[in-house]
Design a protein around this motif. Sequence first.
Motif, PDB file in Angstrom:
ATOM      1  N   CYS A  49       0.838  -1.201   0.000  1.00 24.90           N
ATOM      2  CA  CYS A  49       0.000   0.000   0.000  1.00 24.90           C
ATOM      3  C   CYS A  49       0.870   1.246   0.000  1.00 24.90           C
ATOM      4  O   CYS A  49       1.869   1.309   0.707  1.00 24.90           O
ATOM      5  CB  CYS A  49      -0.885   0.039   1.239  1.00 24.90           C
ATOM      6  SG  CYS A  49      -2.304  -1.022   1.128  1.00 24.90           S
ATOM      7  N   VAL A  50       0.448   2.202  -0.785  1.00 25.92           N
ATOM      8  CA  VAL A  50       1.022   3.543  -0.740  1.00 25.92           C
ATOM      9  C   VAL A  50       0.082   4.359   0.130  1.00 25.92           C
ATOM     10  O   VAL A  50      -1.137   4.222   0.029  1.00 25.92           O
ATOM     11  CB  VAL A  50       1.109   4.158  -2.150  1.00 25.92           C
ATOM     12  CG1 VAL A  50       1.583   5.592  -2.095  1.00 25.92           C
ATOM     13  CG2 VAL A  50       2.010   3.325  -3.029  1.00 25.92           C
ATOM     14  N   TYR A  51       0.636   5.187   0.999  1.00 30.43           N
ATOM     15  CA  TYR A  51      -0.223   5.953   1.899  1.00 30.43           C
ATOM     16  C   TYR A  51       0.346   7.338   2.130  1.00 30.43           C
ATOM     17  O   TYR A  51       1.535   7.584   1.913  1.00 30.43           O
ATOM     18  CB  TYR A  51      -0.406   5.218   3.230  1.00 30.43           C
ATOM     19  CG  TYR A  51       0.870   5.009   4.005  1.00 30.43           C
ATOM     20  CD1 TYR A  51       1.256   5.910   4.990  1.00 30.43           C
ATOM     21  CD2 TYR A  51       1.703   3.929   3.758  1.00 30.43           C
ATOM     22  CE1 TYR A  51       2.428   5.735   5.710  1.00 30.43           C
ATOM     23  CE2 TYR A  51       2.866   3.730   4.465  1.00 30.43           C
ATOM     24  CZ  TYR A  51       3.226   4.637   5.443  1.00 30.43           C
ATOM     25  OH  TYR A  51       4.399   4.463   6.147  1.00 30.43           O
ATOM     26  N   ILE A  52      -0.535   8.236   2.552  1.00 23.47           N
ATOM     27  CA  ILE A  52      -0.133   9.604   2.896  1.00 23.47           C
ATOM     28  C   ILE A  52      -0.639   9.896   4.306  1.00 23.47           C
ATOM     29  O   ILE A  52      -1.822   9.710   4.604  1.00 23.47           O
ATOM     30  CB  ILE A  52      -0.688  10.646   1.906  1.00 23.47           C
ATOM     31  CG1 ILE A  52      -0.126  10.396   0.503  1.00 23.47           C
ATOM     32  CG2 ILE A  52      -0.355  12.064   2.368  1.00 23.47           C
ATOM     33  CD1 ILE A  52      -0.694  11.315  -0.575  1.00 23.47           C
ATOM     34  N   MET A  53       0.272  10.346   5.150  1.00 21.68           N
ATOM     35  CA  MET A  53      -0.046  10.781   6.512  1.00 21.68           C
ATOM     36  C   MET A  53       0.119  12.294   6.553  1.00 21.68           C
ATOM     37  O   MET A  53       0.932  12.858   5.812  1.00 21.68           O
ATOM     38  CB  MET A  53       0.924  10.163   7.522  1.00 21.68           C
ATOM     39  CG  MET A  53       1.015   8.660   7.537  1.00 21.68           C
ATOM     40  SD  MET A  53      -0.363   7.806   8.290  1.00 21.68           S
ATOM     41  CE  MET A  53      -0.306   8.403   9.959  1.00 21.68           C
ATOM     42  N   THR A  54      -0.636  12.935   7.433  1.00 18.31           N
ATOM     43  CA  THR A  54      -0.494  14.375   7.621  1.00 18.31           C
ATOM     44  C   THR A  54      -0.699  14.710   9.098  1.00 18.31           C
ATOM     45  O   THR A  54      -1.067  13.843   9.891  1.00 18.31           O
ATOM     46  CB  THR A  54      -1.491  15.160   6.723  1.00 18.31           C
ATOM     47  OG1 THR A  54      -1.159  16.549   6.762  1.00 18.31           O
ATOM     48  CG2 THR A  54      -2.919  14.955   7.153  1.00 18.31           C
ATOM     49  N   ASN A  55      -0.476  15.966   9.429  1.00 19.92           N
ATOM     50  CA  ASN A  55      -0.700  16.408  10.813  1.00 19.92           C
ATOM     51  C   ASN A  55      -2.109  17.017  10.924  1.00 19.92           C
ATOM     52  O   ASN A  55      -2.858  17.062   9.953  1.00 19.92           O
ATOM     53  CB  ASN A  55       0.382  17.397  11.253  1.00 19.92           C
ATOM     54  CG  ASN A  55       0.435  18.631  10.385  1.00 19.92           C
ATOM     55  OD1 ASN A  55      -0.270  18.746   9.392  1.00 19.92           O
ATOM     56  ND2 ASN A  55       1.291  19.554  10.759  1.00 19.92           N
ATOM     57  N   TYR A  89       7.067  15.660  13.296  1.00 19.17           N
ATOM     58  CA  TYR A  89       6.111  16.622  12.746  1.00 19.17           C
ATOM     59  C   TYR A  89       4.656  16.240  13.012  1.00 19.17           C
ATOM     60  O   TYR A  89       3.743  16.800  12.401  1.00 19.17           O
ATOM     61  CB  TYR A  89       6.364  16.805  11.244  1.00 19.17           C
ATOM     62  CG  TYR A  89       7.700  17.449  10.982  1.00 19.17           C
ATOM     63  CD1 TYR A  89       7.875  18.821  11.161  1.00 19.17           C
ATOM     64  CD2 TYR A  89       8.804  16.684  10.608  1.00 19.17           C
ATOM     65  CE1 TYR A  89       9.109  19.411  10.946  1.00 19.17           C
ATOM     66  CE2 TYR A  89      10.040  17.266  10.394  1.00 19.17           C
ATOM     67  CZ  TYR A  89      10.189  18.628  10.565  1.00 19.17           C
ATOM     68  OH  TYR A  89      11.405  19.212  10.360  1.00 19.17           O
ATOM     69  N   ASN A  90       4.437  15.308  13.944  1.00 16.55           N
ATOM     70  CA  ASN A  90       3.085  14.891  14.367  1.00 16.55           C
ATOM     71  C   ASN A  90       2.182  14.461  13.218  1.00 16.55           C
ATOM     72  O   ASN A  90       0.992  14.798  13.183  1.00 16.55           O
ATOM     73  CB  ASN A  90       2.405  15.999  15.179  1.00 16.55           C
ATOM     74  CG  ASN A  90       3.128  16.244  16.471  1.00 16.55           C
ATOM     75  OD1 ASN A  90       3.429  15.306  17.200  1.00 16.55           O
ATOM     76  ND2 ASN A  90       3.439  17.499  16.746  1.00 16.55           N
TER      77      ASN A  90
END
Length: 142
Positions: A49-55, A89-90
């Motif tokens: 899986c490709v994923y994107i995390m953010t704060n 960077y939370n």
Amino acid sequence: MSAVKKVKRLDGHPEIVVGGLACVEIASFLAMSAGIFLLFCMMFPKGGCVYIMTNKMHTVFYTGVSSDITGRVWQHKNKFYPNSYTARYNCDKLVYYAFYPRIEEAIAVENALKGGNRKNKIKLVNSMNPQWRDLYDDLIRE
């Protein structure tokens, strides 16, 4: 527990027998089993899986790839690696993910995303998750 015996073959050479099978037969069986396992792995490769995390404020993005996305996102959320980018960077909110049947495909997509600009990542997240909800709970329910 199988009996282990040391016997002499007809040609006079020693041989070890375990539970009635000569070690040569056991080695042959293990080699055949390993071959079958290798063939199985080649026929059914593990995907990723490709994923994107953010704060919380959506100011920082982290793009990653994993064959175990639920475990990996759990690590990000719990700051399992305290010196990592996501911990510093939370980035603890999963806003995008996509499964690929082969890990090589997932890695190629991840590299393309990392090489892309912020605007393209925002478009990608908006296409799947316009409310920018944390998708982790949905993911663990699947």
